[in-house]
Write a protein that holds these residues in place. Structure first.
Motif, PDB file in Angstrom:
ATOM      1  N   PHE A  89       0.974  -1.181   0.064  1.00 54.89           N
ATOM      2  CA  PHE A  89       0.125   0.233   0.045  1.00 54.89           C
ATOM      3  C   PHE A  89       0.922   1.358  -0.126  1.00 54.89           C
ATOM      4  N   ALA A  90       1.980   1.051   0.536  1.00 49.07           N
ATOM      5  CA  ALA A  90       2.897   2.328   0.419  1.00 49.07           C
ATOM      6  C   ALA A  90       3.268   2.560  -0.978  1.00 49.07           C
ATOM      7  N   SER A  91       3.525   1.544  -1.658  1.00 48.17           N
ATOM      8  CA  SER A  91       3.672   1.778  -3.257  1.00 48.17           C
ATOM      9  C   SER A  91       2.706   2.431  -3.931  1.00 48.17           C
ATOM     10  N   ILE A  92       1.583   1.855  -3.614  1.00 47.98           N
ATOM     11  CA  ILE A  92       0.450   2.639  -4.170  1.00 47.98           C
ATOM     12  C   ILE A  92       0.128   3.934  -4.131  1.00 47.98           C
ATOM     13  N   LEU A  93       0.160   4.404  -2.674  1.00 45.51           N
ATOM     14  CA  LEU A  93       0.087   5.833  -2.240  1.00 45.51           C
ATOM     15  C   LEU A  93       1.181   6.653  -2.866  1.00 45.51           C
ATOM     16  N   LEU A  94       2.452   6.194  -3.345  1.00 45.37           N
ATOM     17  CA  LEU A  94       3.544   6.841  -3.515  1.00 45.37           C
ATOM     18  C   LEU A  94       3.082   7.314  -5.162  1.00 45.37           C
ATOM     19  N   VAL A  95       2.362   6.312  -5.778  1.00 42.66           N
ATOM     20  CA  VAL A  95       1.940   6.627  -7.136  1.00 42.66           C
ATOM     21  C   VAL A  95       0.650   7.738  -7.007  1.00 42.66           C
ATOM     22  N   VAL A  96      -0.296   7.305  -6.234  1.00 42.14           N
ATOM     23  CA  VAL A  96      -1.713   7.880  -6.213  1.00 42.14           C
ATOM     24  C   VAL A  96      -1.641   9.536  -5.752  1.00 42.14           C
ATOM     25  N   VAL A  97      -1.021   9.692  -4.559  1.00 43.83           N
ATOM     26  CA  VAL A  97      -0.547  10.839  -4.091  1.00 43.83           C
ATOM     27  C   VAL A  97      -0.456  11.834  -5.201  1.00 43.83           C
ATOM     28  N   PRO A  98       0.812  11.575  -5.737  1.00 45.73           N
ATOM     29  CA  PRO A  98       1.192  12.452  -6.894  1.00 45.73           C
ATOM     30  C   PRO A  98       0.280  12.967  -7.985  1.00 45.73           C
TER      31      PRO A  98
END
Length: 214
Positions: A89-98
């Motif tokens: 989920f850290a990887s997902i958020l690192l993509v989704v937030v930007p």
């Protein structure tokens, strides 16, 4: 948004082995408090539009920084599924937030008001999914522990009584329930549990469960 930017790193720092200095925590609290004050002031001087941009950047940077911290550190807990879920989920958020921040910027250029209504729900859904998945995996661990628990326990030089206590703990029983089922006193159960944790090199039932089934 300010509270998300504040609570996300604080909760992440507590759960990781790597310690964050008190100075960073104080800076985070000061920045968050200042932004909340700016919102209150901005509502009177008609600057909420500009302040909102600042808060969105703060929130995005805080969440992304927290996810990077998760990617580069390890959890205090030995539960493998939890570590895997956090990394995923850290990887997902690192993509989704930007992407969300960029989308918000583009929509604002075209006078489309989608900031709060679009960004926050997505972040909340992802974080809630993380927690839900973790809970499901924990339940699965308890349900599948019986498959190999007896064989695994034999590797740690546990006495017969300690194995009986350990098996019940792995199934999710409380100390009181173990005492009632084995017809022994609660202090005796706690003594057995302490010996079990010491022999297995763990500190809790969750760590014992993870050790036995991994």
């Amino acid at each position: 948004m300010t509270l998300i930017g504040l609570t996300t790193p604080l909760s992440v720092w507590v759960e990781r082995k790597n310690q964050v200095s008190q100075a960073y925590k104080k800076i985070l609290l000061i920045v968050s408090g200042s932004l909340i004050l700016l919102v209150l002031v901005g509502s009177f001087v008609n600057l909420l539009g500009i302040i909102q941009y600042v808060i969105v950047i703060f929130m995005g940077g805080s969440v992304a920084g927290s996810m990077l911290f998760i990617k580069k550190t390890s959890s205090k807990f030995k539960t493998k599924h939890q570590e895997k879920i956090e990394q995923y989920f850290a990887s997902i958020l690192l993509v989704v937030v930007p992407v969300l921040l960029l989308t918000d910027y583009i929509t604002s250029l075209h006078r489309i008001e989608a900031k709060i209504g679009f960004t926050l729900p997505v972040i909340f859904i992802i974080m809630a999914s993380n927690k839900l998945w973790d809970d499901i995996q924990r339940l699965a661990l308890f349900n599948t522990a019986a498959v190999s628990k007896e064989h695994s326990l034999s590797n740690y030089a546990l006495t017969k009584r300690e194995q009986e206590v350990a098996l019940l703990l792995i199934k999710g029983h409380t100390y009181k329930q173990v005492a009632e089922q084995l017809f022994i006193s609660l202090p005796t159960v706690k003594t057995h549990a302490s010996n079990i944790y010491k022999k297995c090199g763990v500190k809790s039932k969750i760590e014992l469960l993870s050790l036995i089934i991994c």
